[in-house]
Motif scaffolding. Structure first.
Motif, PDB file in Angstrom:
ATOM      1  N   LEU A 292      -4.540  16.734 -62.629  1.00 60.91           N
ATOM      2  CA  LEU A 292      -3.077  16.792 -62.745  1.00 60.91           C
ATOM      3  C   LEU A 292      -2.459  15.419 -62.473  1.00 60.91           C
ATOM      4  N   LEU A 293      -2.935  14.791 -61.401  1.00 58.94           N
ATOM      5  CA  LEU A 293      -2.413  13.457 -61.075  1.00 58.94           C
ATOM      6  C   LEU A 293      -2.684  12.478 -62.210  1.00 58.94           C
ATOM      7  N   SER A 294      -3.895  12.543 -62.761  1.00 63.73           N
ATOM      8  CA  SER A 294      -4.244  11.663 -63.875  1.00 63.73           C
ATOM      9  C   SER A 294      -3.315  11.889 -65.057  1.00 63.73           C
TER      10      SER A 294
ATOM     11  N   ILE B  27      -1.605   1.066 -66.905  1.00 63.97           N
ATOM     12  CA  ILE B  27      -1.429   2.304 -66.137  1.00 63.97           C
ATOM     13  C   ILE B  27      -2.159   3.449 -66.826  1.00 63.97           C
ATOM     14  N   MET B  28      -2.036   3.516 -68.141  1.00 64.38           N
ATOM     15  CA  MET B  28      -2.723   4.592 -68.863  1.00 64.38           C
ATOM     16  C   MET B  28      -4.231   4.485 -68.690  1.00 64.38           C
ATOM     17  N   LEU B  29      -4.731   3.263 -68.760  1.00 61.10           N
ATOM     18  CA  LEU B  29      -6.175   3.076 -68.570  1.00 61.10           C
ATOM     19  C   LEU B  29      -6.602   3.507 -67.169  1.00 61.10           C
ATOM     20  N   GLY B  30      -5.796   3.167 -66.171  1.00 62.61           N
ATOM     21  CA  GLY B  30      -6.112   3.563 -64.802  1.00 62.61           C
ATOM     22  C   GLY B  30      -6.107   5.072 -64.636  1.00 62.61           C
ATOM     23  N   ALA B  31      -5.162   5.735 -65.302  1.00 60.38           N
ATOM     24  CA  ALA B  31      -5.088   7.190 -65.192  1.00 60.38           C
ATOM     25  C   ALA B  31      -6.332   7.833 -65.800  1.00 60.38           C
TER      26      ALA B  31
ATOM     27  N   ALA C 285      -9.411  10.188 -63.926  1.00 60.30           N
ATOM     28  CA  ALA C 285      -9.974  11.474 -64.343  1.00 60.30           C
ATOM     29  C   ALA C 285     -11.491  11.400 -64.436  1.00 60.30           C
ATOM     30  N   LEU C 286     -11.980  10.276 -64.989  1.00 57.39           N
ATOM     31  CA  LEU C 286     -13.430  10.110 -65.102  1.00 57.39           C
ATOM     32  C   LEU C 286     -14.096  10.094 -63.730  1.00 57.39           C
ATOM     33  N   VAL C 287     -13.496   9.362 -62.782  1.00 52.26           N
ATOM     34  CA  VAL C 287     -14.093   9.273 -61.445  1.00 52.26           C
ATOM     35  C   VAL C 287     -14.068  10.640 -60.769  1.00 52.26           C
ATOM     36  N   ALA C 288     -12.998  11.415 -61.006  1.00 51.98           N
ATOM     37  CA  ALA C 288     -12.927  12.750 -60.401  1.00 51.98           C
ATOM     38  C   ALA C 288     -14.048  13.631 -60.940  1.00 51.98           C
ATOM     39  N   PHE C 289     -14.276  13.572 -62.238  1.00 49.77           N
ATOM     40  CA  PHE C 289     -15.353  14.384 -62.802  1.00 49.77           C
ATOM     41  C   PHE C 289     -16.717  13.849 -62.423  1.00 49.77           C
ATOM     42  N   ALA C 290     -16.807  12.551 -62.201  1.00 46.57           N
ATOM     43  CA  ALA C 290     -18.070  12.005 -61.703  1.00 46.57           C
ATOM     44  C   ALA C 290     -18.363  12.554 -60.314  1.00 46.57           C
ATOM     45  N   ARG C 291     -17.332  12.667 -59.499  1.00 44.43           N
ATOM     46  CA  ARG C 291     -17.510  13.217 -58.157  1.00 44.43           C
ATOM     47  C   ARG C 291     -17.927  14.674 -58.231  1.00 44.43           C
ATOM     48  N   LEU C 292     -17.458  15.357 -59.269  1.00 42.18           N
ATOM     49  CA  LEU C 292     -17.810  16.765 -59.433  1.00 42.18           C
ATOM     50  C   LEU C 292     -19.301  16.911 -59.704  1.00 42.18           C
ATOM     51  N   ARG C 293     -19.780  16.081 -60.636  1.00 38.63           N
ATOM     52  CA  ARG C 293     -21.207  16.106 -60.954  1.00 38.63           C
ATOM     53  C   ARG C 293     -21.870  15.028 -60.115  1.00 38.63           C
ATOM     54  N   ALA C 294     -22.038  15.305 -58.832  1.00 37.42           N
ATOM     55  CA  ALA C 294     -22.475  14.254 -57.902  1.00 37.42           C
ATOM     56  C   ALA C 294     -23.972  14.033 -58.017  1.00 37.42           C
ATOM     57  N   ASP C 295     -24.423  13.717 -59.209  1.00 37.81           N
ATOM     58  CA  ASP C 295     -25.845  13.411 -59.401  1.00 37.81           C
ATOM     59  C   ASP C 295     -25.921  12.174 -60.301  1.00 37.81           C
TER      60      ASP C 295
ATOM     61  N   LEU D 128      -4.790  14.465 -46.392  1.00 38.85           N
ATOM     62  CA  LEU D 128      -3.562  13.702 -46.151  1.00 38.85           C
ATOM     63  C   LEU D 128      -3.606  12.369 -46.882  1.00 38.85           C
ATOM     64  N   LEU D 129      -4.757  11.714 -46.812  1.00 42.15           N
ATOM     65  CA  LEU D 129      -4.894  10.439 -47.509  1.00 42.15           C
ATOM     66  C   LEU D 129      -4.763  10.631 -49.010  1.00 42.15           C
ATOM     67  N   PHE D 130      -5.297  11.744 -49.521  1.00 39.56           N
ATOM     68  CA  PHE D 130      -5.176  11.998 -50.956  1.00 39.56           C
ATOM     69  C   PHE D 130      -3.711  12.142 -51.346  1.00 39.56           C
ATOM     70  N   VAL D 131      -2.961  12.874 -50.535  1.00 33.84           N
ATOM     71  CA  VAL D 131      -1.538  13.057 -50.851  1.00 33.84           C
ATOM     72  C   VAL D 131      -0.811  11.717 -50.822  1.00 33.84           C
ATOM     73  N   LEU D 132      -1.092  10.926 -49.786  1.00 34.46           N
ATOM     74  CA  LEU D 132      -0.423   9.628 -49.676  1.00 34.46           C
ATOM     75  C   LEU D 132      -0.781   8.723 -50.849  1.00 34.46           C
ATOM     76  N   ALA D 133      -2.081   8.677 -51.191  1.00 38.16           N
ATOM     77  CA  ALA D 133      -2.501   7.811 -52.290  1.00 38.16           C
ATOM     78  C   ALA D 133      -1.916   8.293 -53.614  1.00 38.16           C
ATOM     79  N   SER D 134      -1.837   9.609 -53.789  1.00 37.19           N
ATOM     80  CA  SER D 134      -1.250  10.136 -55.028  1.00 37.19           C
ATOM     81  C   SER D 134       0.213   9.751 -55.135  1.00 37.19           C
ATOM     82  N   LEU D 135       0.942   9.919 -54.041  1.00 33.98           N
ATOM     83  CA  LEU D 135       2.366   9.567 -54.065  1.00 33.98           C
ATOM     84  C   LEU D 135       2.543   8.081 -54.329  1.00 33.98           C
ATOM     85  N   ALA D 136       1.678   7.275 -53.709  1.00 32.84           N
ATOM     86  CA  ALA D 136       1.783   5.832 -53.923  1.00 32.84           C
ATOM     87  C   ALA D 136       1.479   5.484 -55.374  1.00 32.84           C
TER      88      ALA D 136
END
Lengths: 103, 199
Positions: free
Chosen positions: A9-11, A37-41, A45-55, B6-14
């Motif tokens: 969602l944040l991404s 900014i778009m590239l960072g977003a 998302a990629l890093v979040a899914f990488a964390r999901l598949r933590a292998d 908490l850190l996630f919320v702060l980093a997201s807001l930032a």
């Protein structure tokens, strides 16, 4: 507990804000910043899914983000060089003034 | 809510505040500082997502190189040309637009986010050393060594291209290099502005 859904969602929100910046701002420097900014977003998302598949697949996704950062750096450099070339011709960074090819 | 939450919320807001600041700032230097905040918040999020190597590279490459490049360009350009009155005054329209677009983004993404939430309710445990430099080196240098070399060549091409663009000489500029001096004089002057451009 923050979940993968929160990260996606944040991404998405960050990507939307960046897309707005690309479309709505006339200052071409800010437009290039919004592209970053778009590239960072997307990388988030990629890093979040990488964390999901933590292998090993997750590490491959992180490697993809690493390469994305390198490509983004090259793209920013070339994009700014193009912007400076344009500035030397039209003496402004206003995208509304860059209409020599119109009509 | 734990410390990580908490850190996630702060980093997201930032991160959101930084992105909004870039889009809503009238002054490009303010936008650059906002962008720095965005990159740093992203770096914090990478640490929370067990990607410490990427977090470090994010700061080094984005804040340390790309942002500095942006600041150099802002410094070199004559920004007096930008001070003409904008069509919409103040930062409020930009903030409103950003809020609207963020809402649209959330609405558009809701099915996707719902799907992700159903399929993956939480992050699992991560193995020791996940996201570390050693783990990244194992992947990048063993399985993607060719890609690494190609990226190096890409960066070289970017540098050469940027220098080539910077060395171009335009005939309209006063006192610029002529062909005798080895400068590269391209074409002629630009075509005139589009008819009826001022609307």
């Amino acid at each position: 507990m923050f979940t993968p859904a929160h990260c996606v969602l944040l991404s998405g929100v960050l990507f939307a804000v960046g897309a707005l910046g690309v479309v709505a701002r006339r200052n071409l420097i800010v437009v290039l910043m919004s592209v970053e900014i778009m590239l960072g977003a997307a990388s988030l998302a990629l890093v979040a899914f990488a964390r999901l598949r933590a292998d090993s697949t997750g590490m491959e996704a992180q490697a993809l983000v690493f390469f994305t950062m390198a490509v983004s750096a090259a793209e920013a450099a070339v994009g700014l060089a193009i912007l400076m070339s344009l500035y030397r011709q039209i003496r402004t960074v206003d995208s509304d003034q860059a209409d020599r090819m119109r009509g | 809510m734990s410390a990580a939450d908490l850190l996630f919320v702060l980093a997201s807001l930032a991160a959101v505040a930084g992105a909004v600041g870039v889009v809503a700032s009238k002054n490009p230097v303010h936008a650059a500082i906002s962008l720095m905040g965005f990159f740093l918040a992203l770096s914090g999020l990478y640490v929370l997502l067990k990607a410490p190597f990427l977090a470090a590279v994010q700061v080094i490459v984005y804040v340390g190189a790309i942002l500095v490049l942006f600041l150099f360009v802002i410094m070199l350009l004559d920004l007096r040309a930008l001070d003409r009155a904008p069509r919409l005054t103040g930062a409020l329209p930009y903030v409103l637009a950003v809020v609207l677009v963020a809402l649209v983004g959330v609405l558009a993404l809701w099915p996707v986010v719902g799907g992700v939430a159903r399929a993956h309710p939480s992050f699992g445990p991560a193995p020791e050393g996940f996201g570390s430099t050693r783990a990244m080196a194992e992947v990048a240098y063993r399985r993607h060594a060719l890609a690494l070399e190609i990226v190096s060549v890409l960066l070289l091409a970017g540098i050469v291209g940027a220098v080539a663009l910077a060395k171009r000489r335009f005939p309209d500029e006063e006192g610029e290099a002529t062909e005798e001096e080895g400068g590269d004089v391209r074409g002629g002057p630009l075509p005139p502005r589009h008819e009826g451009a001022e609307h």
